[in-house]
Design an enzyme around this catalytic site. Structure first.
Site, PDB file in Angstrom:
ATOM      1  CG  LEU A 146     -35.245   1.454 -41.648  1.00 47.02           C
ATOM      2  CD1 LEU A 146     -35.774   0.422 -40.659  1.00 47.02           C
ATOM      3  CD2 LEU A 146     -36.388   2.307 -42.185  1.00 47.02           C
ATOM      4  CG  ASP A 147     -33.217   8.385 -40.014  1.00 49.77           C
ATOM      5  OD1 ASP A 147     -32.440   8.324 -40.974  1.00 49.77           O
ATOM      6  OD2 ASP A 147     -34.088   9.256 -39.885  1.00 49.77           O
ATOM      7  NE  ARG A 148     -26.752   4.539 -33.026  1.00 49.43           N
ATOM      8  CZ  ARG A 148     -25.575   4.830 -32.513  1.00 49.43           C
ATOM      9  NH1 ARG A 148     -24.901   5.875 -32.958  1.00 49.43           N
ATOM     10  NH2 ARG A 148     -25.045   4.083 -31.562  1.00 49.43           N
ATOM     11  CB  THR A 150     -36.259   4.720 -37.786  1.00 55.01           C
ATOM     12  OG1 THR A 150     -36.261   6.148 -37.780  1.00 55.01           O
ATOM     13  CG2 THR A 150     -37.575   4.213 -38.353  1.00 55.01           C
ATOM     14  NE  ARG A 248     -36.193  12.441 -37.285  1.00 60.25           N
ATOM     15  CZ  ARG A 248     -34.893  12.294 -37.037  1.00 60.25           C
ATOM     16  NH1 ARG A 248     -34.166  11.438 -37.770  1.00 60.25           N
ATOM     17  NH2 ARG A 248     -34.310  12.981 -36.075  1.00 60.25           N
TER      18      ARG A 248
END
Length: 326
Positions: A146-148, A150, A248
């Site tokens: 997961l993105d930081r 998120t 996104r």
């Protein structure tokens, strides 16, 4: 793996019993992680010269390990490295409290925003390093990312079977991943798909960017409206494919970027939302389900309190539409 016997010398021969996390793994790949810092060329030389043995027999690079095998690792000298101080105890304890499920094969957490999935690129300790510090006697591997910024469901594998099984499901695109996100503006439809190919690029400063491009990889996201807010819509996004920054960039592509998105978002809207209490990207991995080894898994993580609080504030900025149940 478990070291069963070893010589008194600091760099003596090790006898290591193969655990379930290495079951089915190639021996060369296992040695790359067991002998961190040892060059690949040396590992293959050890295998080629018969110094590595499995159950007393010489092993080839493609030899597959099985749980219970006894692995002989010869003396290997590695250049001394500065001692790793490890992650802060407070961060380790905090992340350890986010576990929402565990069994023999998996540990699942509700990852907080602000913690990367793994260390690197200026991040000393990500979720995988923190979980390994919290559980030093377990073998944990990061299955996906997961993105930081998120939050939400993040899965670690405890066994080799769990790791390879879930990775195969991800590659086969049979894993269900759903997110909650806040779109700026009002999309014209309550349900719609975005089918737009995505291509990755790296900017001069090293920043990774993704854009819609004809020569990109096929990418599909299913959006469904959940709640209406003044100037924004809470959406459920279901991944049809799993590309980097997919939700996104697809949101940006249709003219309704995600609230709080510093990279792909609307700068003026983000300033307004920040003044109202939104201090990060409004993107939360709310649900993940898959089947591995004949067992069905399903995990859900509720919307975090900071995002709930922001929605409460946003609702006061004008008339709020009804919750859509269809």
């Amino acid at each position: 793996m478990q070291t069963v016997t070893s010589h008194d010398a600091p760099h003596g021969v090790r006898q290591v019993q193969v655990g379930p996390e290495r079951d089915g793994q190639r021996i060369d790949n296992a040695l790359l992680t067991l002998l961190k810092g040892v060059p690949k060329s040396m590992i293959y030389r050890l295998l080629r010269t018969g110094q590595v043995r499995v159950n007393g027999k010489r092993a080839k690079p493609d030899t597959r390990l099985a749980e219970g095998d006894m692995l002989r690792i010869p003396p290997v000298r590695v250049a001394e490295r500065p001692a790793d101080q490890g992650p802060p105890e407070g961060m380790v304890a905090e992340l350890a409290e986010t576990v929402i499920f565990e069994d023999r094969h998996f540990v699942v957490i509700d990852k907080p925003a602000g913690i990367a999935s793994h260390g690197g690129s200026g991040v000393s300790h990500g979720a995988i390093e923190l979980m390994r510090a919290a559980r030093p006697n377990e073998h944990l591997e990061l299955v996906h990312r997961l993105d930081r910024d998120t939050s939400g469901v993040l899965v670690f594998a405890r066994t080799r079977a769990g790791l390879t099984g879930l990775q195969e499901e991800i590659r086969a695109n049979t894993v269900t991943k759903q997110y909650l996100c806040l779109m700026v503006g009002h999309p014209s439809k309550a349900k719609f798909d975005v089918n737009a190919p995505l291509a990755k690029s790296v900017l001069q400063g090293g920043e990774r960017m993704v854009r819609v491009a004809d020569n990109g990889k096929p990418s599909l996201t299913f959006f469904r409206e959940m709640e209406q807010y003044p100037g924004a819509r809470l959406m459920q996004a279901t991944l049809g494919t799993g590309r980097t920054h997919q939700i996104r960039v697809h949101a940006q592509h249709i003219g309704h970027p995600l609230a709080g998105d510093a990279k792909y978002g609307d700068r003026e809207a983000n300033k307004r939302f920040k003044a109202w209490g939104l201090n990060r990207l409004f993107l939360h991995a709310s649900h993940m389900s898959f089947e591995v080894g004949g067992r069905a898994y399903s995990f859900s993580a509720p919307l975090p309190q900071d995002l709930k609080n922001f929605l409460d504030v946003l609702a006061t900025k004008g008339p709020v539409g009804r919750l859509r149940g269809d």
